[in-house]
Enzyme design. Structure first.
Site, PDB file in Angstrom:
ATOM      1  N   TYR B 407      -3.701  -3.412  26.447  1.00 36.31           N
ATOM      2  CA  TYR B 407      -4.556  -2.621  25.535  1.00 36.31           C
ATOM      3  C   TYR B 407      -5.997  -2.473  26.018  1.00 36.31           C
ATOM      4  O   TYR B 407      -6.387  -3.069  26.988  1.00 36.31           O
ATOM      5  CB  TYR B 407      -4.430  -3.080  24.088  1.00 36.31           C
ATOM      6  CG  TYR B 407      -4.810  -4.470  23.631  1.00 36.31           C
ATOM      7  CD1 TYR B 407      -5.513  -5.375  24.390  1.00 36.31           C
ATOM      8  CD2 TYR B 407      -4.450  -4.857  22.330  1.00 36.31           C
ATOM      9  CE1 TYR B 407      -5.849  -6.618  23.886  1.00 36.31           C
ATOM     10  CE2 TYR B 407      -4.772  -6.107  21.812  1.00 36.31           C
ATOM     11  CZ  TYR B 407      -5.479  -6.979  22.598  1.00 36.31           C
ATOM     12  OH  TYR B 407      -5.814  -8.206  22.099  1.00 36.31           O
ATOM     13  N   GLU B 408      -6.715  -1.575  25.358  1.00 34.12           N
ATOM     14  CA  GLU B 408      -8.074  -1.165  25.773  1.00 34.12           C
ATOM     15  C   GLU B 408      -8.090  -0.632  27.210  1.00 34.12           C
ATOM     16  O   GLU B 408      -9.038  -0.870  27.964  1.00 34.12           O
ATOM     17  CB  GLU B 408      -9.079  -2.328  25.652  1.00 34.12           C
ATOM     18  CG  GLU B 408      -9.311  -2.832  24.247  1.00 34.12           C
ATOM     19  CD  GLU B 408      -9.986  -1.827  23.322  1.00 34.12           C
ATOM     20  OE1 GLU B 408     -10.448  -0.780  23.794  1.00 34.12           O
ATOM     21  OE2 GLU B 408     -10.018  -2.103  22.111  1.00 34.12           O
ATOM     22  N   GLY B 409      -7.058   0.126  27.562  1.00 35.16           N
ATOM     23  CA  GLY B 409      -6.958   0.656  28.925  1.00 35.16           C
ATOM     24  C   GLY B 409      -6.160  -0.316  29.771  1.00 35.16           C
ATOM     25  O   GLY B 409      -6.615  -1.435  30.013  1.00 35.16           O
TER      26      GLY B 409
END
Lengths: 530, 530
Positions: B407-409
């Site tokens: 997550y978050e890229g």
């Protein structure tokens, strides 16, 4: 790209042909195709559902997922249980390497299910080696048919990696019978509702047995006695685990259960370890199977998922992950099958086969299972957010595979076995021959071979503490190198393997050298426990 | 051996001192001790139970584990939610680096719980930067107090790593209000029963917005409207996940929900990405926290578990695993805190801080999270069979941490950010300065620095496909090298860090060089997708 079945067929007919001339290449291909049909058609469709349902413990009984009853019945009906067993007891007498192929396909289809029949294979092997003729005649036919399943009752709460501290007692009852008293843990399918009966192979101590590992004997203890009545062994509960949820991991309580001695008194550990060598290869294959399942799921997802206007499989960093999964899985498959073919060759008395098998066993067990977990984790990553959600099955592969570096001797134990027993027994001669053969195959392997040669010299001349502190790094180096050698040879035999071999040489082989360099850092580990 | 708290205090007072002179070393130590008391005393005791219970979705409502209600109330009461927020809106106005310290301790205590308050920190930051004075006055105080929680509604089924394809629509309703229509997925604490209200920060398209990433705007959409009535946004379900079971991951359905525009029309993505940089550092810290929790559990187990007549912590191969966990966690902690201190310095206008922060952010996010998962897996291994059983909590760390590289890229996106944006923006000057400083600190780093210098030259002169195919290998090399540089510097400042730094140099640093060598293998990846 070649399929899993292509690769196994190529390995067993060209890369590491099964010894002897009983089976031709067409026979092997036909048998593999039957295995594929069974595992893909009968087993795999229930994998996700069985995981969600899990094994349940209710009122002292274990309930396996409903679908497993039908799968197990079809397994027995098709005769797969007898694949590697002697024809004398109803088996098909086929090479171990073919059982290994079935093991890979079955575990790829459903790791949790596969453990029941493959542990029974281990029980069969143990009895074939150590049972008396009378025992073999009574105990083997129902195991070989699959009417019974077999278990390995080794671990106790205080006796894990160190089995010398086993406490379960065996009291003579007269007439060659013994009453077992003790608690065993981590018993896979120790209690189940798939087979009509379960035969436990149990490590226990006779009265007055010497302390330590030379005082442990092996016993066979059925769940139901010959008269059909229940023996005094019961399941005390099952574990809540990270993975293989559908496989019951049982606490087994022996409360005076009747058993018979298998083999010589006090010789239980060597008997068990002889069987465990093949079991370790099988676990290595479980790592390969995890990679195969992870790759199958991730490839399909990456071909179907578009971001930035094209399937993510065409994005170089995703392609890199898929290639790493494929390269390590393929190398592990070839390496494991080389070891399994060596096991068949050793049984046939082929010169050098026993040495090769001994050396490869800990490497296959540890390296292939670490690669299986890594491939499963990459498979989750390829799926992005969907990988963390249980629906795709990618997370299940990671959860299931994580047991492989632990059971049948942790990977740390494998590394110690390699550096303290397997390597010194011929002062590294078998390994050096493999290095030389690999470099002759492909010059790209030369720098890594040189590094590994240096690391081998160092390990062979080091003291015990230094050896223990660098054992895992050495095993890793061997694994990455020998995996490269497999792909180099495959690429020479069939150009289809050229691109993935090239990827491995460029992107993965440098790890072998890095691990060799770690060997110099033993003191830095030992300083931390000084 | 130094404790987690020792290490954080050392980092923020000596290794990377917080800029400015608002807080003395004693203040930092006292504040850290308060954080420890809260996270260890209030949060951690419920970690296992909350995981077992999980978040539940019942009749359209989300139920968090019962213990979370009390924990959240105490979090709010103690004022922790306002730690890094402006004093103008009720916050404490403390440096980001101290919020990062709290983030590590809170995540170490319970990853699933930590996500609720730390995502609210992200929402606060976004509003502090982009809200009008009127919006800030209405929306910030309840977020800063913790009365409300905040969410980030970015992802849609077709829009994951590529947010330019967001489809959620915002229809003008007049009076500066908009009606949102669309579906968002993976919304952490999108619906919950901890906070009295939830403010969703939502990416959506205005009518006639340009296609692609330049047509996406940012909206604030509360669960309950100002009059207390329910807005037209609801939870459609929560995901069944590998880990962070107690954290509800929601599908959020916007069915004409009233919202207001935050910032300029069509400038939603840049606003979100500015906030996401800090969020990425926070996720990197989650990786460090996973390592810390894994190490805590594994050390305690290994000290207490005897095999072969001594605690397994004294067996060299187990000591090696514990040392690897400790070395990578410590290096990650120092590296992440250097980036967080650079964020504070950049806000204070310190020369060069912005460049350092930009470069380190993707490395911290990706390298620290990969190390966190690896440490969690080693932690399972140290436990042997007990690691696979859920009771010890070791398996939970592995399950929970596995989301961090996603997550978050994803970490692959981080690697591309590093090689296509962060590195070229000054032609590698910031990185080269770090290499030179590290070698000046410790000559043992020279060979790896040279390899990384060569890899950097190659990356900077390569074409886009080659860069993409080797981005991850390059990021890994940077991470392993910069981690070594952290420990080298720490050891020079405090001899207590000497042994673990020595271990890292000997046993882990060779990996940096191996990854540099992989950079040469771009063609082998590209050949596979040609």
């Amino acid at each position: 790209m070649t399929s899993q079945l292509d690769d196994i067929r190529f390995a067993l007919t060209r890369l590491h042909p099964i010894p002897g001339d009983v089976l031709g290449a067409d026979d092997v291909a036909a048998l593999l195709e039957e295995m594929r049909k069974f595992t893909e058609g009968v087993v795999e469709p229930h994998r996700l559902e069985a995981d969600r349902q899990g094994a349940r413990f209710e009122g002292g009984e274990v309930r396996c997922p409903p679908a497993y009853h039908d799968i197990y019945a079809k397994w027995v009906e098709a005769g797969w249980q007898g694949l590697p067993a002697d024809e004398a007891h109803g088996g098909q007498g086929l090479p171990f390497a073919l059982a290994a192929a079935m093991k890979e396909l079955l575990t790829t289809a459903d790791h949790a299910f596969s453990l029941c029949p493959t542990l029974t294979w281990g029980a069969i092997e143990l009895l074939e080696r150590h049972a008396t003729e009378d025992q073999a005649g009574r105990l083997l036919p129902p195991l070989v048919s699959g009417e019974w399943n077999g278990t390995m009752c080794l671990t106790e709460p205080q006796a894990g990696s160190d089995l010398s501290t086993v406490r379960t007692r065996a009291e003579p009852m007269g007439g060659g019978r013994y009453a077992l008293h003790g608690q065993k843990i981590y018993i896979t399918y120790g209690e189940n509702d798939l087979a009509a009966n379960t035969l436990h192979l149990v490590l226990a101590r006779l009265p007055e047995a010497p302390a330590g590992s030379r005082g442990i004997s092996l016993f066979a203890c059925p769940k139901l006695k010959a008269d059909g009545s229940r023996n005094a062994v019961r399941c005390g509960g099952i574990e809540r685990k990270l993975g293989i949820h559908a496989s019951p991991t049982c606490i087994m309580l022996f409360e005076g259960a009747e058993a018979e001695l298998i083999g010589e008194p006090h010789r239980g550990l060597p008997a068990m370890f002889a069987m465990m060598n093949n079991a370790r290869l099988q676990v290595g294959i479980e790592g390969v199977a995890a990679g195969a399942r992870a790759l199958h799921l991730a490839s399909a997802y990456a071909e179907g998922r578009e971001q930035g206007g094209k399937p993510i499989a065409r994005h170089p960093d995703v392609a890199r992950m898929l290639a790493e999964m494929r390269a390590t899985t393929l190398a592990g498959r070839f390496l494991a099958l080389e070891a399994c073919v060596a096991a068949d060759a050793a049984r046939a008395g082929v010169t050098g086969a026993e040495e090769k098998l001994a050396l490869l066993t800990p490497i296959v067990k540890a390296w292939c299972t670490d690669r299986g977990v890594a491939a499963a984790s990459l498979g989750v990553q390829v799926h992005g957010g969907m990988g963390f959600v249980e629906d795709t099955g990618a997370a299940q592969v990671l959860r299931d595979s994580r047991i492989c570096p632990i059971y049948e001797g942790t990977n740390g134990i494998q590394a110690l076995d390699l550096v303290t027993r397997k390597l010194p027994r011929d002062q590294g001669a078998t390994l050096r021959a493999m290095l030389a053969a690999a470099v002759a195959e492909d010059a790209r392997l030369a720098p890594a071979a040189e590094a590994l040669e240096g690391a081998t010299r160092r390990i062979l001349s080091a003291g015990p503490a230094e050896v223990a502190a660098t054992a895992t790094a050495y095993l890793e180096a061997c694994g990455w190198f020998l995996g490269a050698a497999q792909l180099a040879r495959a690429a020479r035999l069939d150009v289809a393997y050229g691109p993935i071999a090239g990827f491995y040489m460029a992107r993965l082989l440098p790890r072998a050298v890095a691990h060799c360099q770690e060997i110099a850092g033993a003191d830095e580990v030992l300083a931390l426990i000084a």
